[in-house]
Design a protein around this motif. Structure first.
Motif, mmCIF file in Angstrom:
data_model
loop_
_atom_site.group_PDB
_atom_site.id
_atom_site.type_symbol
_atom_site.label_atom_id
_atom_site.label_comp_id
_atom_site.label_asym_id
_atom_site.label_seq_id
_atom_site.Cartn_x
_atom_site.Cartn_y
_atom_site.Cartn_z
ATOM 1 N N MET A 368 75.480 71.069 117.153
ATOM 2 C CA MET A 368 74.123 71.466 117.452
ATOM 3 C C MET A 368 74.257 72.995 117.771
ATOM 4 N N ILE A 369 72.805 73.435 117.547
ATOM 5 C CA ILE A 369 72.563 74.941 117.933
ATOM 6 C C ILE A 369 71.814 75.071 119.257
ATOM 7 N N ILE A 370 72.158 76.037 120.086
ATOM 8 C CA ILE A 370 71.268 76.215 121.165
ATOM 9 C C ILE A 370 70.842 77.545 121.317
ATOM 10 N N LEU A 371 69.437 77.780 121.482
ATOM 11 C CA LEU A 371 68.718 79.025 121.353
ATOM 12 C C LEU A 371 68.085 79.391 122.657
ATOM 13 N N ASP A 372 68.370 80.723 123.371
ATOM 14 C CA ASP A 372 68.027 80.938 124.373
ATOM 15 C C ASP A 372 66.657 81.873 124.258
ATOM 16 N N LEU A 403 70.406 80.764 110.565
ATOM 17 C CA LEU A 403 70.329 79.365 111.032
ATOM 18 C C LEU A 403 70.449 78.272 109.938
ATOM 19 N N PRO A 404 71.245 77.536 109.869
ATOM 20 C CA PRO A 404 71.220 76.131 108.760
ATOM 21 C C PRO A 404 70.087 75.586 108.887
ATOM 22 N N ASN A 405 69.498 75.047 107.870
ATOM 23 C CA ASN A 405 68.182 74.216 107.662
ATOM 24 C C ASN A 405 68.825 72.929 107.162
ATOM 25 N N ASP A 406 69.562 72.232 108.146
ATOM 26 C CA ASP A 406 69.979 70.770 107.599
ATOM 27 C C ASP A 406 69.830 69.943 108.676
ATOM 28 N N TYR A 433 62.251 73.868 109.500
ATOM 29 C CA TYR A 433 63.060 73.279 110.383
ATOM 30 C C TYR A 433 62.523 71.897 111.043
ATOM 31 N N LYS A 434 63.211 70.746 110.736
ATOM 32 C CA LYS A 434 62.594 69.592 111.250
ATOM 33 C C LYS A 434 63.341 68.893 112.433
ATOM 34 N N HIS A 435 64.677 69.323 112.762
ATOM 35 C CA HIS A 435 65.314 68.986 113.612
ATOM 36 C C HIS A 435 65.438 69.909 114.952
ATOM 37 N N THR A 436 64.523 69.980 115.900
ATOM 38 C CA THR A 436 64.261 70.707 116.791
ATOM 39 C C THR A 436 63.864 70.233 118.199
ATOM 40 N N ALA A 437 64.260 70.663 119.294
ATOM 41 C CA ALA A 437 63.998 70.296 120.465
ATOM 42 C C ALA A 437 63.907 71.221 121.387
#
Length: 464
Positions: A368-372, A403-406, A433-437
């Motif tokens: 995963m990627i975590i963004l602050d 940021l990879p868009n996968d 981007y579809k996979h976000t939370a």
């Protein structure tokens, strides 16, 4: 009229209210229409929206006096332009007489009028008597037991003074400094006697009450010119800082920062909201009229910096073997555990992920990627391990390309707990981007739960 409340029952409110093809050609209040008020009031709302399209179509006004407002409107409008409900003290100006926008005037209740007096103060102005009395009542009811009747502190549980000049001059600007006290009231200090008081946390106080309480405290402090706290990290020798802390601070604050007769400096919520500049200012200037002495004459600047840096190094836990200082990740390191599977989150409303699920994903080494989404200063102060600083105000072209868009899940958090992170997620969605939370509870609750934290090192620090 004293307050205006605009309500839109459609998602989009950015189109003109004059979109109707039958808009009046004279004034916004047109006498020429002859349909009865009853006929117009019975218009089907769905049909109205279908005809008009999205936009603002109703505006509500809270008014001080029903009779005087009705008298004014009668001088301007024909009788069939309005529907008057004397029982509810409400006047409705029909949309055909106001450029397609229905106007509703409602006399405020006595309770609303009183609330307007309490909370209607200007940020730059002085509180009036009603606001002062309410703030004093809030303080007496919820704060005085521990902080003292005169805010002197140490009435119970060694609660700190809330009238010290050095505290109140250093917690007003910028907003991040204001949040130190605001978040302390809202979220409390887990592991201490200071419980959360925000309604969102099960407490009794709304955001307006907390803001009013703080403004009241600032006015009583007599501080004429608040000190703007820098957002820049303080660099210092943490080994030296630990030695000085053990010698001069541990007797009151505890060998592990747990607090004995003074605040618990190892509390994750404290370290998550106190800037380096705030910590340094406190060590240097002390807390007037309290046992907390000033150290500016007994310690050198380098020694005060060392203690500040040591305290900041405890952001990830007091007993961390080494300072958990990390540099800003490079784009090649943005994806955590790239060869592993993405986490399977259970999202509330298809968007919000509980903090405990994110913690478990970190423990499981999920991809995963975590963004602050806070400011970079917030990231430097403390952040979730592996997070990348992407402030909500940053232009998309500054970070999207990295940021990879996968299928990689991108988790975003802030302190609000949703405002800044929602802005970043909305940007990601615009770019496909579809996979976000979004971390549902935000980083402050993450810290309150004593989940792992790191603190950052800016480029300026590395160059020194």
């Amino acid at each position: 009229m004293n307050k205006t409340n605009e309500r839109s029952k459609d998602k989009s409110i950015n189109e003109s209210t004059n979109r109707s093809t039958d808009k009046p050609t004279n004034k916004s209040f047109d006498r020429s229409m002859d349909k009865s008020g009853a006929e117009l009031a019975d218009n089907n709302m769905a049909s109205f929206l279908e005809t008009r399209g999205p936009g603002i179509y109703a505006i509500g006004f809270e008014i001080k006096n029903f009779d005087s407002t009705l008298g004014f409107l009668k001088k301007t409008l024909s009788q069939n332009a309005m529907v008057v409900d004397s029982g509810r003290k409400q006047i409705t100006v029909l949309e055909n007489f106001a450029y397609g926008v229905q106007l509703v005037f409602t006399e405020e209740s006595k309770e609303q009028a009183q609330l307007a007096k309490i909370y209607g103060y200007q940020d730059e102005g002085k509180l009036d008597t009603v606001s002062v009395q309410h703030a004093a009542q809030v303080y007496t009811k919820y704060c005085s037991l521990c902080h003292g009747k005169e805010r002197e502190g140490y009435a119970a549980d060694f609660a700190p003074s809330l009238r010290s000049r050095t505290l109140l001059e250093s917690t007003q600007i910028p907003r991040a400094s204001y949040n130190y006290l605001s978040h302390a009231i809202s979220y409390g200090r887990p592991g201490t006697a200071m419980a959360p008081y925000a309604k969102s946390q099960g407490g009794p106080l709304g955001a307006a009450d907390i803001d009013l309480l703080l403004k009241w405290m600032y006015e009583l402090s007599g501080v004429k010119k608040p000190i703007e706290m820098s957002a820049k990290p303080v660099k210092g020798n943490t080994v030296l800082g630990k030695a000085i802390y053990n010698k001069h601070c541990a007797s009151c604050h505890g060998i592990n920062g747990e607090g004995i007769t003074a605040p618990a400096l190892g509390n994750p919520m404290l370290l998550a909201t106190a800037s380096d500049a705030f910590l340094r200012h406190t060590i240097s200037e002390g807390r007037d009229r309290t046992p907390m002495a000033s150290f500016k004459d007994s310690l050198s600047n380098n020694e005060i910096n060392a203690v500040t840096a040591f305290l900041r190094s405890r952001a990830s836990g007091w007993n961390t073997p080494a300072a958990a200082t990390v540099s800003k990740p490079l784009p090649k390191d943005y994806v955590l555990n790239p060869s592993h599977s993405s986490p399977s989150f259970t999202l509330r409303d298809g968007l919000y992920v509980p903090a405990k699920q994110v913690l478990q994903a970190l423990k499981d080494s999920s991809r995963m990627i975590i963004l602050d989404a806070r400011s970079e200063a917030g990231w430097n102060q403390s952040h979730i391990p592996g997070a990348i600083s992407v402030p909500y105000y940053k232009e998309p072209d500054k970070f999207i390309k990295d940021l990879p868009n996968d299928s990689t899940m991108i988790v975003v958090y802030c302190a609000c707990p949703h405002a800044a992170s929602s802005q970043v997620v909305n940007t990601l969605k615009r770019y496909g981007y579809k996979h976000t939370a979004i971390v549902d509870e935000g980083v402050l609750v993450w810290a309150r739960l004593r989940y792992p934290m790191e603190f950052g090192q800016s480029e300026q620090q590395k160059k020194k």
